[in-house]
Design a protein around this motif. Sequence first.
Motif, mmCIF file in Angstrom:
data_model
loop_
_atom_site.group_PDB
_atom_site.id
_atom_site.type_symbol
_atom_site.label_atom_id
_atom_site.label_comp_id
_atom_site.label_asym_id
_atom_site.label_seq_id
_atom_site.Cartn_x
_atom_site.Cartn_y
_atom_site.Cartn_z
ATOM 1 N N THR A 107 0.832 -1.193 0.000
ATOM 2 C CA THR A 107 0.000 0.000 0.000
ATOM 3 C C THR A 107 0.872 1.250 0.000
ATOM 4 O O THR A 107 2.030 1.231 0.395
ATOM 5 C CB THR A 107 -0.902 0.014 1.250
ATOM 6 O OG1 THR A 107 -0.068 -0.078 2.414
ATOM 7 C CG2 THR A 107 -1.852 -1.156 1.227
ATOM 8 N N GLY A 108 0.264 2.360 -0.399
ATOM 9 C CA GLY A 108 1.014 3.600 -0.443
ATOM 10 C C GLY A 108 1.302 4.004 -1.868
ATOM 11 O O GLY A 108 0.961 3.306 -2.818
ATOM 12 N N PRO A 109 1.961 5.144 -2.050
ATOM 13 C CA PRO A 109 2.251 5.625 -3.396
ATOM 14 C C PRO A 109 3.249 4.743 -4.113
ATOM 15 O O PRO A 109 4.051 4.045 -3.502
ATOM 16 C CB PRO A 109 2.837 7.026 -3.132
ATOM 17 C CG PRO A 109 3.419 6.922 -1.757
ATOM 18 C CD PRO A 109 2.486 6.032 -1.008
ATOM 19 N N LEU A 110 3.189 4.790 -5.437
ATOM 20 C CA LEU A 110 4.136 4.038 -6.229
ATOM 21 C C LEU A 110 5.519 4.646 -6.052
ATOM 22 O O LEU A 110 5.685 5.843 -5.940
ATOM 23 C CB LEU A 110 3.731 4.091 -7.717
ATOM 24 C CG LEU A 110 2.329 3.604 -8.054
ATOM 25 C CD1 LEU A 110 2.132 3.653 -9.556
ATOM 26 C CD2 LEU A 110 2.081 2.217 -7.521
ATOM 27 N N THR A 111 6.530 3.783 -6.015
ATOM 28 C CA THR A 111 7.887 4.264 -5.857
ATOM 29 C C THR A 111 8.523 4.432 -7.215
ATOM 30 O O THR A 111 8.153 3.784 -8.182
ATOM 31 C CB THR A 111 8.717 3.278 -5.027
ATOM 32 O OG1 THR A 111 8.718 2.009 -5.700
ATOM 33 C CG2 THR A 111 8.112 3.098 -3.648
ATOM 34 N N GLY A 112 9.518 5.303 -7.293
ATOM 35 C CA GLY A 112 10.156 5.560 -8.567
ATOM 36 C C GLY A 112 11.654 5.550 -8.446
ATOM 37 O O GLY A 112 12.209 5.218 -7.400
ATOM 38 N N PRO A 113 12.353 5.920 -9.532
ATOM 39 C CA PRO A 113 13.810 5.945 -9.531
ATOM 40 C C PRO A 113 14.354 6.932 -8.507
ATOM 41 O O PRO A 113 13.708 7.916 -8.163
ATOM 42 C CB PRO A 113 14.151 6.376 -10.962
ATOM 43 C CG PRO A 113 12.923 6.067 -11.767
ATOM 44 C CD PRO A 113 11.783 6.281 -10.836
ATOM 45 N N THR A 114 15.570 6.677 -8.040
ATOM 46 C CA THR A 114 16.224 7.590 -7.115
ATOM 47 C C THR A 114 16.756 8.786 -7.896
ATOM 48 O O THR A 114 17.495 8.599 -8.870
ATOM 49 C CB THR A 114 17.398 6.894 -6.410
ATOM 50 O OG1 THR A 114 16.909 5.732 -5.746
ATOM 51 C CG2 THR A 114 18.048 7.827 -5.403
ATOM 52 N N PRO A 115 16.401 10.004 -7.520
ATOM 53 C CA PRO A 115 16.894 11.179 -8.242
ATOM 54 C C PRO A 115 18.419 11.206 -8.269
ATOM 55 O O PRO A 115 19.070 11.045 -7.239
ATOM 56 C CB PRO A 115 16.332 12.354 -7.414
ATOM 57 C CG PRO A 115 15.117 11.790 -6.752
ATOM 58 C CD PRO A 115 15.472 10.372 -6.435
ATOM 59 N N GLY A 116 18.977 11.409 -9.430
ATOM 60 C CA GLY A 116 20.427 11.505 -9.561
ATOM 61 C C GLY A 116 21.152 10.174 -9.627
ATOM 62 O O GLY A 116 22.380 10.142 -9.750
ATOM 63 N N ALA A 117 20.426 9.083 -9.546
ATOM 64 C CA ALA A 117 21.078 7.768 -9.601
ATOM 65 C C ALA A 117 21.656 7.532 -10.988
ATOM 66 O O ALA A 117 21.008 7.793 -11.993
ATOM 67 C CB ALA A 117 20.078 6.671 -9.247
ATOM 68 N N ARG A 118 22.890 7.028 -11.039
ATOM 69 C CA ARG A 118 23.560 6.774 -12.305
ATOM 70 C C ARG A 118 23.165 5.406 -12.847
ATOM 71 O O ARG A 118 22.991 4.452 -12.092
ATOM 72 C CB ARG A 118 25.070 6.830 -12.118
ATOM 73 C CG ARG A 118 25.585 8.191 -11.661
ATOM 74 C CD ARG A 118 27.069 8.124 -11.368
ATOM 75 N NE ARG A 118 27.831 7.645 -12.525
ATOM 76 C CZ ARG A 118 29.136 7.364 -12.483
ATOM 77 N NH1 ARG A 118 29.800 7.491 -11.348
ATOM 78 N NH2 ARG A 118 29.748 6.950 -13.570
ATOM 79 N N ILE A 119 23.029 5.319 -14.169
ATOM 80 C CA ILE A 119 22.702 4.032 -14.795
ATOM 81 C C ILE A 119 23.839 3.036 -14.576
ATOM 82 O O ILE A 119 23.608 1.854 -14.294
ATOM 83 C CB ILE A 119 22.433 4.214 -16.299
ATOM 84 C CG1 ILE A 119 21.142 5.003 -16.515
ATOM 85 C CG2 ILE A 119 22.350 2.855 -16.997
ATOM 86 C CD1 ILE A 119 20.801 5.240 -17.968
ATOM 87 N N ALA A 120 25.081 3.533 -14.678
ATOM 88 C CA ALA A 120 26.246 2.661 -14.486
ATOM 89 C C ALA A 120 26.536 2.509 -12.999
ATOM 90 O O ALA A 120 27.447 3.140 -12.454
ATOM 91 C CB ALA A 120 27.449 3.227 -15.224
ATOM 92 N N ASN A 121 25.730 1.696 -12.325
ATOM 93 C CA ASN A 121 25.972 1.438 -10.915
ATOM 94 C C ASN A 121 25.995 -0.068 -10.660
ATOM 95 O O ASN A 121 25.716 -0.870 -11.553
ATOM 96 C CB ASN A 121 24.925 2.136 -10.028
ATOM 97 C CG ASN A 121 23.503 1.681 -10.320
ATOM 98 O OD1 ASN A 121 23.229 0.492 -10.477
ATOM 99 N ND2 ASN A 121 22.581 2.635 -10.399
ATOM 100 N N LEU A 122 26.329 -0.456 -9.438
ATOM 101 C CA LEU A 122 26.506 -1.870 -9.120
ATOM 102 C C LEU A 122 25.210 -2.662 -9.254
ATOM 103 O O LEU A 122 25.220 -3.810 -9.724
ATOM 104 C CB LEU A 122 27.051 -2.012 -7.695
ATOM 105 C CG LEU A 122 27.357 -3.448 -7.223
ATOM 106 C CD1 LEU A 122 28.326 -4.135 -8.181
ATOM 107 C CD2 LEU A 122 27.922 -3.426 -5.801
ATOM 108 N N ALA A 123 24.081 -2.060 -8.876
ATOM 109 C CA ALA A 123 22.800 -2.755 -8.963
ATOM 110 C C ALA A 123 22.489 -3.130 -10.416
ATOM 111 O O ALA A 123 22.117 -4.270 -10.710
ATOM 112 C CB ALA A 123 21.676 -1.882 -8.394
ATOM 113 N N ASN A 124 22.646 -2.174 -11.325
ATOM 114 C CA ASN A 124 22.375 -2.448 -12.736
ATOM 115 C C ASN A 124 23.402 -3.415 -13.338
ATOM 116 O O ASN A 124 23.075 -4.209 -14.228
ATOM 117 C CB ASN A 124 22.370 -1.148 -13.540
ATOM 118 C CG ASN A 124 21.146 -0.296 -13.231
ATOM 119 O OD1 ASN A 124 20.154 -0.787 -12.712
ATOM 120 N ND2 ASN A 124 21.220 0.982 -13.549
ATOM 121 N N THR A 125 24.636 -3.358 -12.838
ATOM 122 C CA THR A 125 25.668 -4.287 -13.303
ATOM 123 C C THR A 125 25.295 -5.719 -12.947
ATOM 124 O O THR A 125 25.454 -6.646 -13.756
ATOM 125 C CB THR A 125 27.035 -3.939 -12.683
ATOM 126 O OG1 THR A 125 27.405 -2.612 -13.087
ATOM 127 C CG2 THR A 125 28.108 -4.920 -13.157
#
Length: 199
Positions: free
Chosen positions: A7-25
């Motif tokens: 429940t609650g509002p939908l979550t979105g991307p973190t402002p300023g997060a870089r595409i080339a990060n460990l999570a995406n890797t």
Amino acid sequence: MSGQPQTGPLTGPTPGARIANLANTLTLLRLVLVPVFLIALFTADGHQIANRVAAFVIFAIACLTDRFDGLLARNYGMATEFGAFVDPIADKFLIGSALIGLSMLGDLPWWVTVVIMARELTVTLLRLAVIRRGVIPASWGGKLKTVVQALAIGLFVLPLSGAFQVAASVVMGIAIVLTVVTGVDYVAGTVKTVRETTD
């Protein structure tokens, strides 16, 4: 047990997060591991013990990347639209490839693969359809489904027999039930959440 979004509002991307990060890797690594897994699975007609064990290890590592990329994205500000788009595709690519591979080898009935993939594709398409509104977080029911599903597939990848094979079939049965129940509940919950955000 509910497969509905939290429940609650939908979550979105973190402002300023870089595409080339460990999570995406880690997400991309999961995609890369899929063909490696399939090569190990199908080597020597798919029934050589050493290769099946190797395929299981590769599958397990790929599943762990799914666990850690999500934790990094949520807890360390690495959530991006790219990750939100690619992550579910990588998940379904891994699960789908494993299921299809096992069915082709005759280790898993095709109807199991069809039921699970129909649910996963439906939920993925729904996620992509509402991605502009934000990323809908998975419920604990959906997370449990993912864990049991991965465990069941992993057990079928291993060269088990006798009582162990029966246990693998039982776990797969539980995975199928969780897959269907959380899928139906997720669709209903997502429609409700989207309606609430547009009111």
